[in-house]
Design an enzyme around this catalytic site. Structure first.
Site, short mmCIF file in Angstrom:
data_model
loop_
_atom_site.label_atom_id
_atom_site.label_comp_id
_atom_site.label_asym_id
_atom_site.label_seq_id
_atom_site.Cartn_x
_atom_site.Cartn_y
_atom_site.Cartn_z
CG ASP B 94 -23.20 -2.57 3.65
OD1 ASP B 94 -23.99 -1.60 3.92
OD2 ASP B 94 -22.43 -2.90 4.40
CG ASP B 267 -16.00 -4.52 0.28
OD1 ASP B 267 -16.70 -5.34 -0.07
OD2 ASP B 267 -16.20 -4.05 1.66
CB CYS B 305 4.88 3.49 -4.27
SG CYS B 305 3.23 3.97 -4.08
CB CYS B 307 1.00 6.68 -3.79
SG CYS B 307 1.89 6.61 -2.15
CB CYS B 310 5.62 6.64 -2.41
SG CYS B 310 5.39 5.49 -1.23
CG HIS B 336 1.54 3.44 0.69
ND1 HIS B 336 2.42 3.50 -0.51
CD2 HIS B 336 1.57 2.04 0.84
CE1 HIS B 336 3.15 2.31 -0.66
NE2 HIS B 336 2.59 1.57 0.39
#
Lengths: 373, 373
Positions: B94, B267, B305, B307, B310, B336
């Site tokens: 940014d 974002d 999930c 991930c 998990c 996660h």
């Protein structure tokens, strides 16, 4: 047959150093070894995969902490400590004795055990040889340690004698109450800095059927020469077909000397603790990466190091993360420091295997500045 | 030819949603996408490899923070931000405008730029369109953003008009001072909640040669209906062959609606921030893993999930880590939550590709409880 056995593979002809294999329900591991510490069911900041990647073998977790939080019942119901924290290699748990005795005025010893106050909420708790053993069975570590008193330094001979005798009686009670077949119990040699008491302690334990032995009560404030002297006199008396674990010791200088004196395993919070403080361990001593002189130093912590951190990040970046209070900094230095010590132990094993450990040790002392804090 | 280009692959026949590819010097990325935030040259607690493992594409880093610490000169000498933080995929920076304007009483705006005091040491600093552009060239991000004023909510029409006109003049100055051929500059649409000003802003920017556009000044306190209304009116006016980046927005409800209105990138610090607070995002809303009810819950955060967290750890374990103040907890929930949002964006892309985004959106709202804090 014990769940955990020690296989002696080679003894150095000129000193006490030895190569071996530690066989456990979670794999066979090379000794002599350094064990990373995962006090609260986590090696601070790291994942199990990061530990595997640095060839971590057995790690240590603390019964005192897990007993208080989250409780060993909970960990048993979770399927044991290995499953709870998802570490698939060996785990050794201490007995809680060291932490409880460190509480000083907050604990009271009797023949039965130790009453103490939790450092978390001040509540009254009790640990005994039987309870410490039971708690470790709940945790399901591969190696459980007997409940002992770590004699402070300095301590009068009489105090040390009474305490050591009690530790021996407690060792017997631990063994008598231990039932888990997939876990082995190690007795702990105490005796303070008195060779006579160390001998008494070893002999008392040798009469019982332990799978291995801890050596406790060293590196508690005594001069290093005294420590090495007592350690050498102790390992000489021990059964060479069982593992010897020097508890709570793990700076490079002590590692070299302990392995030289026949120690097979040791652990220390030093590398992980100083990492979180911004200090990296290297072959030429400490590197305090927070220091201003590293602000624009784009070299890795150690150009010869093959750890994840050194392969990917610069001193300048890690310093920036520390200054910006970014948590990734703690992890990067923890990885580096643990890799450094695990690799150091690996180098020592290679040296023993190649009959050049005495030269390795000589060279170490020539190069060594100061890796201690 | 811009360094960064947007390739429109498909437009949904019934709404504004679209599929595309963002071509950058560090790879081609699928849109619409969610971008994790790495404010201080690190996505808090995570390694680059953990980001790759969750299919993170472009990440965002903050010019304001890096300008103050460690300084963009240092990062340029390190070889740029990609090399400094070792992130090999896309990086968007940014302009610092948002943070500087957020300082409130600590900053002073003139036509030339903004004088402000550093939140780190209180020292006086100055950012202008030229300096913000120069700093981002030092950083070497793939996408640099023009220096703008983020108009607060509520704001009077007159204030918003004056500010929006200045932002347009500043955009021109950014473009005029930008020289780096391997980096593209995005202009930023402002205009507050006034459709007339949004239109003026878009038209002003369309007259200049930007590679893409940010949409700023939304999700700053206005009702969500207002936000969606203004957003829809804005994207309708924009060049459909350039990327549209909705700045600082990223809860699941806003993501669905923004993508529905033709946004390509967004974002938000939300997933990483709430993770560090002990809150997991799931398809059925928040799960505050610190809560006592999860103490003996040995299921993963989300059974569906995929991930890392998990697949390997239970709610009970993560709760224990939080209670014990272990840093690994923050990392596990960060993984996660970012996985959740990146996967959510991936599901939306699949839905658009299969012509079932409107159904996806309908179903989302039927199931959605509240994933906001």
């Amino acid at each position: 047959m014990h769940a955990v056995t020690y296989e002696l593979l080679k003894e150095d002809a000129t000193c006490g150093a030895r190569l071996g294999k530690l066989h456990t329900p979670h794999g066979d591991f090379d000794t002599p070894m350094f064990m990373p510490v995962g006090t609260q069911a986590t090696v601070k900041t790291l994942s199990p995969e990061e530990l595997y990647a640095m060839d971590s073998q057995v790690i240590l977790s603390n019964t005192y902490h897990l007993f208080l939080r989250p409780g060993s019942d909970l960990i048993r119901r979770a399927g044991g400590l290995h499953k709870f924290m998802n570490y698939k290699r060996g785990i050794l748990t201490d007995s809680g004795g060291f932490q409880v005795f460190s509480l000083g005025a907050m604990r009271k010893i009797s023949e039965e055990g130790v009453t103490f106050r939790s450092h978390i909420d001040g509540s009254k708790k009790f640990l005994s040889p039987e309870i410490a053993t039971h708690v470790q069975e709940d945790l399901g570590s591969d190696i459980a340690m007997a409940f002992d008193e770590c004699i402070p330094y300095p301590a009068e001979f009489e105090y040390a004698k009474v305490s050591t005798q009690r530790t021996t009686r407690w060792a017997k009670r631990c063994l008598d109450s231990h039932t888990r077949p997939d876990q082995s119990l190690f007795g702990i040699v105490q005796g303070g800095i008195y060779p006579e008491l160390r001998k008494m302690s070893v002999q008392g334990l040798l009469e019982m059927d332990f799978a291995g032995y801890g050596i406790g009560g060293l590196s508690v404030g005594e001069p290093k020469e005294t420590m090495y002297d007592i350690l050498g006199q102790t390992t000489e008396l021990m059964d060479k077909h069982k593992a010897r674990y020097l508890m709570g010791v793990g700076t490079p200088d002590c590692i070299v000397e302990a392995f030289n004196l026949g120690v097979d395993m040791l652990d220390c919070v030093f590398p992980t603790r100083v990492a979180r403080n911004g200090t990296a361990m290297t072959a030429t001593g400490r590197l305090v990466v927070r220091n201003a002189k590293y602000a624009e130093d784009f070299k890795p912590i150690d150009e010869h190091c093959q750890c994840y951190t050194c392969r990917n990040f610069s001193r300048a970046y890690i310093r920036h993360l520390f200054k910006a209070e970014e948590l990734f900094a703690l992890r990067l230095l923890t990885i580096h420091n643990l890799y450094f010590l695990l690799d150091f132990a690996k180098q020592i094993r290679a040296a023993i295997a190649a009959d050049r450990f005495p030269q390795f040790r000589k060279q170490f002392w020539e190069n060594y500045r100061d890796c201690q804090l």
